[in-house]
Design a protein around this motif. Structure first.
Motif, PDB file in Angstrom:
ATOM      1  N   ASN A  30       0.966  -1.148   0.057  1.00 27.49           N
ATOM      2  CA  ASN A  30       0.093  -0.048  -0.018  1.00 27.49           C
ATOM      3  C   ASN A  30       0.895   1.179  -0.025  1.00 27.49           C
ATOM      4  O   ASN A  30       1.554   1.604   0.979  1.00 27.49           O
ATOM      5  CB  ASN A  30      -0.903   0.092   1.285  1.00 27.49           C
ATOM      6  CG  ASN A  30      -1.975  -1.069   1.306  1.00 27.49           C
ATOM      7  OD1 ASN A  30      -2.829  -1.056   0.255  1.00 27.49           O
ATOM      8  ND2 ASN A  30      -1.919  -1.813   2.166  1.00 27.49           N
ATOM      9  N   LYS A  34      -2.969   5.208  -1.912  1.00 25.64           N
ATOM     10  CA  LYS A  34      -3.913   4.406  -1.535  1.00 25.64           C
ATOM     11  C   LYS A  34      -4.588   4.419  -0.334  1.00 25.64           C
ATOM     12  O   LYS A  34      -5.771   3.990  -0.258  1.00 25.64           O
ATOM     13  CB  LYS A  34      -3.521   3.060  -1.797  1.00 25.64           C
ATOM     14  CG  LYS A  34      -3.025   2.567  -3.118  1.00 25.64           C
ATOM     15  CD  LYS A  34      -2.691   1.004  -3.407  1.00 25.64           C
ATOM     16  CE  LYS A  34      -2.358   0.652  -4.721  1.00 25.64           C
ATOM     17  NZ  LYS A  34      -2.048  -0.754  -4.966  1.00 25.64           N
ATOM     18  N   THR A  36      -7.067   5.762   2.191  1.00 26.43           N
ATOM     19  CA  THR A  36      -8.291   6.493   2.154  1.00 26.43           C
ATOM     20  C   THR A  36      -8.910   6.976   3.665  1.00 26.43           C
ATOM     21  O   THR A  36      -9.855   7.576   3.545  1.00 26.43           O
ATOM     22  CB  THR A  36      -9.285   5.739   1.518  1.00 26.43           C
ATOM     23  OG1 THR A  36      -9.672   4.312   2.196  1.00 26.43           O
ATOM     24  CG2 THR A  36      -9.155   5.432  -0.106  1.00 26.43           C
ATOM     25  N   SER A  37      -8.187   6.321   4.529  1.00 26.30           N
ATOM     26  CA  SER A  37      -8.660   6.766   6.065  1.00 26.30           C
ATOM     27  C   SER A  37      -7.444   6.713   6.972  1.00 26.30           C
ATOM     28  O   SER A  37      -6.721   5.961   6.738  1.00 26.30           O
ATOM     29  CB  SER A  37      -9.602   5.562   6.440  1.00 26.30           C
ATOM     30  OG  SER A  37      -9.982   5.779   7.654  1.00 26.30           O
ATOM     31  N   LEU A 399      -8.757  11.673   8.343  1.00 26.88           N
ATOM     32  CA  LEU A 399      -9.081  11.401   6.966  1.00 26.88           C
ATOM     33  C   LEU A 399     -10.175  10.273   6.804  1.00 26.88           C
ATOM     34  O   LEU A 399     -10.179   9.322   7.415  1.00 26.88           O
ATOM     35  CB  LEU A 399      -7.822  10.808   6.003  1.00 26.88           C
ATOM     36  CG  LEU A 399      -8.248  10.592   4.589  1.00 26.88           C
ATOM     37  CD1 LEU A 399      -8.451  11.983   4.138  1.00 26.88           C
ATOM     38  CD2 LEU A 399      -6.961  10.118   3.761  1.00 26.88           C
ATOM     39  N   GLY A 400     -11.338  10.488   6.129  1.00 27.79           N
ATOM     40  CA  GLY A 400     -12.219   9.580   5.852  1.00 27.79           C
ATOM     41  C   GLY A 400     -13.313   9.521   6.833  1.00 27.79           C
ATOM     42  O   GLY A 400     -13.459  10.617   7.710  1.00 27.79           O
ATOM     43  N   SER A 420     -15.979   0.539   9.693  1.00 29.24           N
ATOM     44  CA  SER A 420     -15.864   1.333   8.251  1.00 29.24           C
ATOM     45  C   SER A 420     -17.117   1.352   7.731  1.00 29.24           C
ATOM     46  O   SER A 420     -17.538   0.377   7.034  1.00 29.24           O
ATOM     47  CB  SER A 420     -14.563   0.824   7.558  1.00 29.24           C
ATOM     48  OG  SER A 420     -14.813   1.437   6.456  1.00 29.24           O
ATOM     49  N   SER A 424     -12.288   0.898   3.573  1.00 25.30           N
ATOM     50  CA  SER A 424     -11.184   2.106   3.531  1.00 25.30           C
ATOM     51  C   SER A 424      -9.977   0.978   3.259  1.00 25.30           C
ATOM     52  O   SER A 424      -9.938  -0.141   3.714  1.00 25.30           O
ATOM     53  CB  SER A 424     -11.195   2.560   4.819  1.00 25.30           C
ATOM     54  OG  SER A 424     -11.034   2.101   6.007  1.00 25.30           O
ATOM     55  N   LYS A 464      -6.902  -3.078   5.189  1.00 25.69           N
ATOM     56  CA  LYS A 464      -7.896  -2.928   4.279  1.00 25.69           C
ATOM     57  C   LYS A 464      -9.290  -3.304   4.851  1.00 25.69           C
ATOM     58  O   LYS A 464      -9.209  -4.541   5.095  1.00 25.69           O
ATOM     59  CB  LYS A 464      -7.669  -3.520   3.071  1.00 25.69           C
ATOM     60  CG  LYS A 464      -8.880  -3.568   1.844  1.00 25.69           C
ATOM     61  CD  LYS A 464      -8.494  -4.104   0.504  1.00 25.69           C
ATOM     62  CE  LYS A 464      -9.817  -3.932  -0.592  1.00 25.69           C
ATOM     63  NZ  LYS A 464      -9.606  -4.719  -1.668  1.00 25.69           N
TER      64      LYS A 464
END
Length: 477
Positions: A30, A34, A36-37, A399-400, A420, A424, A464
């Protein structure tokens, strides 16, 4: 580093290997683009103390459609208790004391014997008839304990024994219920007669102790006072003082829980009214609320509830909302939030897991098989790993929209839980330890775990998480 015994496989989960993947960031799969949170943990900020998940003894004993008693749940009571303790992490029980116990006639025994139906018994639940004119001297014939004993013997004791086998203690919350819903009311108002109130709760508490060896840990003064008659904040305040004084005379000193209004938005007003009775507000150890005003209203009320509790040096607890969701759990237990939490009942019957829309933790299918409800599969992934006495630590979502909870258990392990909503690639910074076990549970209850996840060279963890899934990390000690 040795992984301790805290990971327990759950037979009711159907693993879908490959559908869920947790990726250790040290593997280099990753890149930063990539992510996202992002969640950051601040180990310097310590919050509330975890006191456990609570359950109310409610099953499918009331067949309301056919107006009859359904005893079939008794066949499953031991297995229900086992599942609640081992799979759901339940540590607390609400023992309800209905006001209609003070009545010269027992209307629950004939219900159990199928001589009257559910409605015939329910009509008398809150019909309280004074045993005599002296609240300091009880007339034993004026109290009917069949309904009270029924749940203690068939559920509270099995639950206590399951926890005792694990060297854990069941927290017993005696909860007075005095709704104004039944057609028959009786001739005494407990709201207007604090000494009569003190009499009945002390009789119940000493019955638990002397007959069953159960010492109550808390007294929830009155359930949903706004659904009763005359239960103003001042009436609650007077009841608190009378009950504490009477219980102390028999050597009992439970924590006090109040006001338990059905709507979270009512809570602060009740607290302000309770405070008009000198000494009453200071006696409250836990400020309790329900969420029947709905998510939007309840969420808006939480900051004021938490501020009021902090000023009182009290914890908070969300102790009932049948439609509660995984998101509700994460919101209530967030840093500075609830120490204890409940949806409602223990178990229900259903044709499929899609029909388990109530607050029950366990459901039984038509063949007699038991499983956690889909909602509780995700919640229990967290509560199984939390120990009573765990301390909350501050975690922020930078973030997210992922929702974090962080607790340090008394054994030294750290639990990081993340819900989640949208899925994310999550980066966690500030984790206390280097090595964690990870469990991810999706909305269907499918569970996949990986053996280990480690911090990368930047001291971060990357996972993930699929949409609508809960990820739970617990460190080794």
């Amino acid at each position: 580093m040795k992984i301790q015994k805290w990971f327990r496989p759950m037979a009711q989960f159907t693993a879908t290997v490959g559908a869920l993947v947790a990726i250790a960031s040290c593997c280099g799969t990753n890149g930063p683009g990539k992510i996202t949170s992002r969640i950051a943990i601040d180990q310097s900020q310590v919050g509330q103390t975890y006191a456990g998940v609570e359950v109310t003894p409610r099953f499918w004993e009331f067949d309301k459609d056919n107006d009859r008693y359904d005893a079939s749940w008794l066949e499953s009571r031991q297995e229900i208790a086992k599942m609640l303790v081992e799979d759901a992490g339940v540590k607390r029980v609400r023992v309800e004391l209905r006001s209609g116990v003070e009545n010269p006639v027992d209307y629950f025994a004939p219900f159990l014997a199928s001589k009257i139906g559910y409605k015939g018994s329910w009509n008398h639940y809150y019909e309280k008839i004074n045993d005599n004119e002296d609240p300091n001297v009880a007339n034993a014939a004026g109290f009917q304990w069949t309904s009270f004993d029924y749940y203690v013997e068939n559920f509270v004791i099995p639950l206590r024994n399951r926890l005792a086998a694990r060297n854990e203690k069941l927290f017993v919350n005696l909860c007075f219920v005095d709704f104004d819903w039944t057609p028959l009311k009786g001739n005494v108002s407990f709201a207007a007669s604090p000494e009569e109130y003190a009499e009945i709760v002390t009789l119940a508490a000493t019955r638990l102790r002397d007959k069953y060896g159960i010492t109550i840990d808390s007294l929830e003064v009155v359930l949903e006072p706004n659904n009763g008659a005359g239960w103003t904040g001042q009436a609650i305040g007077k009841a608190i003082l009378a009950a504490k004084a009477r219980l102390a005379t028999v050597g009992l000193h439970p924590l006090i829980i109040a006001p338990s209004a059905s709507s979270a938005s009512f809570t602060v007003n009740y607290l302000q009214d309770i405070a008009k009775i000198p000494g009453a507000a200071a006696a409250i150890n836990t400020v309790s609320y329900h969420r029947y005003d709905g998510d939007k209203s309840a969420d808006a009320a939480l900051p004021a509830i938490r501020r009021a509790a902090a000023q009182m040096r009290a914890e908070t607890a969300m102790l009932e909302w049948i439609p509660a969701t995984v998101e509700t759990f994460f919101k209530d237990l967030a840093f500075g939030g609830a120490s204890a939490w409940a949806a409602y009942g223990a178990a229900q019957k259903a044709d499929s897991n899609a029909d388990t829309r109530g607050g029950a933790i366990v459901w039984r299918d038509q063949s007699g098989n038991l499983a956690l409800t889909p909602k509780w599969m995700r919640i229990s992934a967290v509560t199984r790993e939390l120990e009573v006495g765990a301390k909350a630590y501050f975690a922020s979502t930078q973030l997210g929209k992922d929702m974090p909870l962080v607790f340090h258990n008394p054994d030294g392990s750290e639990v990081i839980a993340v819900f989640s909503p949208n899925g994310s690639f999550l980066e966690i910074s500030g984790a206390a330890d280097s090595l964690y076990r990870v469990v991810i549970v999706n909305s269907q209850g499918a569970q996949v775990s990986i053996s280990l996840v480690r911090k990368d060279r930047d001291n971060k963890i990357v996972l993930k998480i699929p949409a609508q899934s809960a990820a739970v990390l617990r460190s080794s000690t």
